[in-house]
Design a protein around this motif. Structure first.
Motif, PDB file in Angstrom:
ATOM      1  N   THR A 255      -4.522   5.891   2.525  1.00  0.00           N
ATOM      2  CA  THR A 255      -3.672   4.723   2.311  1.00  0.00           C
ATOM      3  C   THR A 255      -4.432   3.667   1.518  1.00  0.00           C
ATOM      4  OG1 THR A 255      -2.556   5.159   4.418  1.00  0.00           O
ATOM      5  CG2 THR A 255      -2.229   2.991   3.436  1.00  0.00           C
TER       6      THR A 255
ATOM      7  N   SER B 250      -4.470  11.771   5.662  1.00  0.00           N
ATOM      8  CA  SER B 250      -3.774  10.803   4.805  1.00  0.00           C
ATOM      9  C   SER B 250      -4.766   9.818   4.193  1.00  0.00           C
ATOM     10  CB  SER B 250      -2.711  10.031   5.605  1.00  0.00           C
ATOM     11  OG  SER B 250      -3.322   9.227   6.597  1.00  0.00           O
TER      12      SER B 250
ATOM     13  N   LYS C 101       0.829  -1.192   0.000  1.00  0.00           N
ATOM     14  CA  LYS C 101       0.000   0.000   0.000  1.00  0.00           C
ATOM     15  C   LYS C 101       0.872   1.254   0.000  1.00  0.00           C
ATOM     16  CE  LYS C 101      -4.119  -1.909   2.235  1.00  0.00           C
ATOM     17  NZ  LYS C 101      -5.082  -1.770   3.364  1.00  0.00           N
ATOM     18  N   GLU C 102       0.318   2.303  -0.565  1.00  0.00           N
ATOM     19  CA  GLU C 102       1.003   3.595  -0.574  1.00  0.00           C
ATOM     20  C   GLU C 102       0.190   4.586   0.264  1.00  0.00           C
ATOM     21  OE1 GLU C 102       3.827   4.569  -1.804  1.00  0.00           O
ATOM     22  OE2 GLU C 102       4.400   3.149  -3.370  1.00  0.00           O
ATOM     23  N   ARG C 103       0.877   5.585   0.791  1.00  0.00           N
ATOM     24  CA  ARG C 103       0.226   6.584   1.629  1.00  0.00           C
ATOM     25  C   ARG C 103       0.350   7.954   0.976  1.00  0.00           C
ATOM     26  NH1 ARG C 103       1.708   9.821   6.363  1.00  0.00           N
ATOM     27  NH2 ARG C 103      -0.038   9.915   7.846  1.00  0.00           N
ATOM     28  N   TRP C 104      -0.796   8.583   0.747  1.00  0.00           N
ATOM     29  CA  TRP C 104      -0.821   9.946   0.237  1.00  0.00           C
ATOM     30  C   TRP C 104      -1.167  10.877   1.387  1.00  0.00           C
ATOM     31  CZ3 TRP C 104      -2.407   5.728  -2.464  1.00  0.00           C
ATOM     32  CH2 TRP C 104      -1.938   5.563  -3.766  1.00  0.00           C
ATOM     33  N   GLU C 105      -0.589  12.050   1.392  1.00  0.00           N
ATOM     34  CA  GLU C 105      -0.796  12.970   2.509  1.00  0.00           C
ATOM     35  C   GLU C 105      -1.402  14.284   2.028  1.00  0.00           C
ATOM     36  OE1 GLU C 105       2.972  11.478   5.281  1.00  0.00           O
ATOM     37  OE2 GLU C 105       3.181  13.233   3.987  1.00  0.00           O
TER      38      GLU C 105
END
Length: 667
Positions: free
Chosen positions: A286, A284, A260-264
Motif C-alpha cells: 500500500t 499486499s 493510497k492504492e493497494r496492490w495485491e
C-alpha cells in the motif's frame, strides 16, 4: 535460467524445482494461458513454460500440455534482455532470443493476428513517420520533420508540466534527484505498508517516496474509483503533511488530495470443496501511486500516453527505443526533442521484420478459425472420454513411498485399487465410443452426434460420480487418523482430476453445439450444479463414515512399525478423551505418555486442553503455590515462551500452558 546464472535442463528443472501438489493441480486445471508483453519473453523461458505444463499435465503429445496459449505484444518495441554469457549458450539452440524462435512454437505452429487500428494518434503525418520508424525505413523528410522539434536546453528548463523520456536509468535518476534537491522546501518521506508475502522485486513504486513542494510527479496507475487520474498523468505537489499529499493535476486548476492504492500479490489455488481455480491473496503493498517524473526511461514509458514530452534518445542502444519513445505521444504538437535524431540510432531488429512478414504466408483468418474449431472439437471428443490421466495419477500415487499406508482395514487397503480398476474396465468401451463420435463428426451427422454425446455423457458421468463417492469415503476415513497429511494431499490430486473430468463430460454437449453452430460459448450452470452435488455427496459420506462401527472404537488403522503406541489417531477429539480416561483411572501424566507412546509434552498439551474445557482441574498436576508463581510471571511476560525463559527450564512449556488455561477460563 537459474538464480545463479546457469541454465536448467528439463531434468534439472524438475529435480531442483519440483512442483508441490497444489501447484500441479493449478497447472492441470488451466485451459487458457495469457502472456502479455510477449516481446520481452525469451525463447528459452517459453520453452521452459512448455515443458512445465507438459510435465505437470502428463501430456507430452500437445504443445504446452494441451493448454491454449494467447500471446500479446508489439515486437517492434523493446526486445528480450540477454546477457553476453547467456547468449553464448542460447545461440547453440536458438537463432535469436525472441519468443517466436522457441522450440515449442516451431514444432506446434500458431496463428498470427495483427491489430492495425491506431487509437493513440490521429495525425496522418505522425502516423506515417511512426510506421516508417517501426519498419526501419525513415525518409530524410521524416528525420527533418522530427528534428524541427528540437528545443535548446535553456528553453527546455523553462517548460512546465512536461516529462523527459531518456534511454538509461542512471540518466533518469540523476535528473530526478537533481531537480528534487534544487527545490528549497522541506523533504517529506512516505513509507509503504507491506503485508504478508510481497517481494521487493514486485514493488510497483518506491517503498520510500521522497517529495518536496513543487515536485513533479506522475501517476503509475489508473484511478478506477473516480477517474481522477490515469497511468502517465502528470501533477505538481502543492502541499505536504505527514499523512497527506495535495497535488495539482497538469492542465487543471483544482487541487487534489492523493489517496493510497493497494496492490495485491495473488497466487492461484484449487478450492478444496469445489476444485475450481481461485485467487488467494498472500501479500499486499500500500503506497501512493506516484513517482518523481521530471524524467523516466523509455523502457518504463511503455503503455503510457503523453500529450507533451521531451524525447532524449540520442544514446538509443536497443532496437525500437526511438520508436517506443516517440509513439508515447498523441501528436507531433507535443514533441520536444532534447537531442537531434540521427539515422544511426534508429533501428529495428531484422529478425522481427522477417517474422512480421510471416503473416503474409498465412491462410485467411476465417479459414484458420474454421479449421481450428474443427480440430479443437475433435480433440475435445477424444479428451473428454479419456480417463488415462486419472488412472495414471492413481498408479503414480500407489507407487509413491510417501503415500503408502498399511491399513489393517481391508476396504481401506483396497479403496484406490477399486477406483482404478473401475475406470480401467471402461478403456476398451471408451475407445470404441470415441471412434464412433469422430466418424459422426466427419460425416457431419450432427443429430446423431448430439444424441450419442448426450447418452455417453450420462453413462460416464454416472461412472465418474461413483468413483468420486468411493474416493470421498476413503478420504473421510483416512482423515480420522494422524500422520496422513501427505497421503491425503495425494488423494486431493485424484479428487481434482475427477471433478475436472466430470465438468468436461457435463459441458461437452453444450460446447459441441456452440462450435458446430458458431455460437459464443458462455459459462454454464453445470459447474454450480456439480459443486452442489459434490457438497451433498460429501455430507452423506461424512454421516455414513461417522456411523460406521469400525470408527467407534480405538483402532490404529495401520500396522505399527514401533512398539511405542499407535501411529494414527481416531476421530477428532478422541485422543483427548483417551488421555482423560487414563488420568481418571489414576495415572500420572508420565504414565499416560508411556502408555500411549507419546511424548510428555504432548500429554501435557492434552491436559491443558482438558483444563480449558473444564474436564480437569489444575491442582491435579501441581501445588497451588507453584501455580501462583507461574501465573505471576506469565501475567508479567504475557507469553509462554518468555515465561519459560524466565524460569530457565524449571517448568516445561506444557506446565506453563496448564496455568495459562486456568487464566483463560479453565478450572
Amino acid at each position: 535460467m537459474s538464480d545463479t546464472g546457469g541454465f536448467y535442463t528439463q531434468n534439472t528443472l524438475v529435480r531442483k524445482n519440483p512442483l508441490n501438489a497444489v501447484r500441479r493441480q493449478v497447472l492441470r486445471d488451466l485451459d487458457l494461458l495469457i502472456i502479455d508483453e510477449v516481446s520481452m519473453l525469451r525463447a528459452d523461458v517459453l520453452d521452459a513454460i512448455d515443458f512445465r505444463l507438459k510435465h505437470a499435465r502428463r501430456n507430452y503429445n500437445q504443445p504446452f500440455g494441451g493448454v491454449q496459449v494467447l500471446m500479446i505484444g508489439d515486437l517492434f518495441q523493446l526486445p528480450p534482455i540477454v546477457r553476453d554469457h547467456e547468449w553464448s549458450v542460447m545461440s547453440q539452440y536458438y537463432p535469436s532470443a525472441w519468443f517466436f524462435h522457441a522450440q515449442a512454437l516451431r514444432q506446434s505452429g500458431y496463428v498470427y493476428i495483427e491489430l492495425d487500428k491506431i487509437f493513440r494518434q490521429q495525425d496522418d503525418a505522425f502516423i506515417r513517420i511512426l510506421n516508417n520508424l517501426r519498419n526501419n525505413t525513415p525518409t530524410p523528410e521524416d528525420i527533418e520533420e522530427l528534428n524541427s522539434h528540437f528545443v535548446p536546453e535553456k528553453e527546455r528548463e523553462q517548460l512546465n508540466e512536461v516529462v523527459t523520456l531518456t534511454t538509461h536509468n542512471y540518466k533518469a535518476d540523476q535528473m530526478n534527484s537533481a531537480a528534487l534537491e534544487a527545490l528549497p522546501s522541506s523533504l517529506f518521506t512516505y513509507t509503504a505498508e507491506v503485508d504478508g508475502d510481497f517481494p521487493e522485486s514486485m514493488y510497483p513504486v518506491e517503498e520510500r517516496i521522497e517529495l518536496k513542494v513543487d515536485a513533479q510527479i506522475m501517476f503509475i496507475k489508473n484511478d478506477t474509483t473516480d477517474g481522477a487520474y490515469f497511468n502517465g498523468k502528470l501533477a505538481k505537489v502543492v502541499r505536504l503533511e505527514p499523512d497527506r499529499i495535495t497535488v495539482k493535476m497538469a492542465g487543471e486548476s483544482k487541487n487534489y488530495v492523493l489517496k493510497k492504492e493497494r496492490w495485491e500479490n495473488r497466487k492461484y489455488v484449487l478450492d478444496p470443496d469445489t476444485k475450481e481455480l481461485e485467487e488467494d491473496i498472500i501479500g499486499s503493498f500500500t503506497q501512493y501511486p506516484i513517482k518523481l517524473a521530471w524524467a523516466i526511461t523509455v523502457h518504463k514509458s511503455q503503455g503510457l500516453t503523453f500529450d507533451k514530452a521531451i524525447i532524449d534518445v540520442g544514446q538509443a542502444f536497443a532496437p525500437g527505443q526511438v520508436y517506443v519513445a516517440l509513439s508515447r505521444l498523441r501528436s507531433l504538437d507535443g514533441l520536444i526533442l532534447g537531442t537531434h535524431i540521427n539515422t544511426n540510432v534508429i533501428s529495428s531488429d531484422q529478425q522481427v521484420a522477417a517474422y512480421s512478414k510471416s503473416k503474409e504466408q498465412q491462410a485467411p483468418l476465417g479459414d484458420l478459425l474454421g479449421r481450428g474449431q474443427r480440430q479443437y472439437l475433435e480433440t475435445l471428443l477424444i479428451k473428454t472420454f479419456d480417463f488415462s490421466d486419472i488412472i495414471n495419477q492413481i498408479g503414480t500415487f500407489k507407487q509413491a513411498k510417501e503415500s503408502t499406508m498399511e491399513f489393517e482395514d481391508e476396504s481401506m487397503r483396497q479403496a484406490m485399487d477399486l477406483i482404478r480398476e473401475g475406470l480401467e474396465k471402461e478403456v476398451k468401451n471408451t475407445q470404441g465410443f470415441k471412434s464412433q463420435l469422430l466418424r459422426l463428426l466427419r460425416e457431419d451427422d450432427r443429430n446423431k452426434l448430439m444424441e450419442r454425446i448426450e447418452k455417453g455423457s450420462a453413462y460416464y458421468s454416472d461412472l465418474l460420480r461413483k468413483s468420486l463417492r468411493m474416493l470421498l469415503v476413503h478420504q473421510t476415513e483416512v482423515s480420522k487418523f494422524s500422520k496422513t497429511k501427505t497421503y491425503l494431499s495425494s488423494l486431493e490430486e485424484v479428487d481434482a482430476l475427477l471433478m475436472k473430468k466430470l465438468y468436461e463430460v457435463a459441458s461437452l454437449k453444450y460446447v459441441s453445439e456452440c462450435i458446430l453452430s458458431g455460437k459464443e460459448i458462455e459459462r454454464q450452470e453445470s459447474s454450480e450444479q456439480l459443486i452442489a452435488d459434490r457438497k451433498k455427496m460429501m455430507e452423506e459420506v461424512e454421516k455414513e463414515v461417522n456411523e460406521n462401527p469400525k470408527f467407534t472404537k480405538l483402532k490404529t488403522g495401520r500396522k505399527k512399525k514401533k512398539k511405542d503406541g499407535p501411529s494414527l489417531k481416531m476421530e477428532k477429539g478422541e485422543t483427548y478423551k483417551v488421555t482423560l480416561a487414563l488420568i481418571n483411572e489414576g495415572m500420572s501424566l508420565d504414565d499416560v505418555a508411556e502408555k500411549r507412546g507419546m511424548s510428555l509434552s504432548t500429554v501435557e498439551g492434552h491436559a491443558a486442553k482438558l483444563i480449558t474445557s473444564g474436564d480437569l482441574k489444575l491442582d491435579r498436576f501441581m501445588a497451588p503455590a507453584v501455580a501462583q508463581d507461574i501465573a505471576k510471571v506469565l501475567a508479567e511476560k504475557q507469553t509462554v515462551t518468555e515465561t519459560h525463559k524466565h524460569f530457565k527450564g524449571k517448568f516445561s512449556f506444557g506446565q506453563i500452558r496448564m496455568v495459562q488455561a486456568v487464566i483463560s477460563g479453565g478450572k
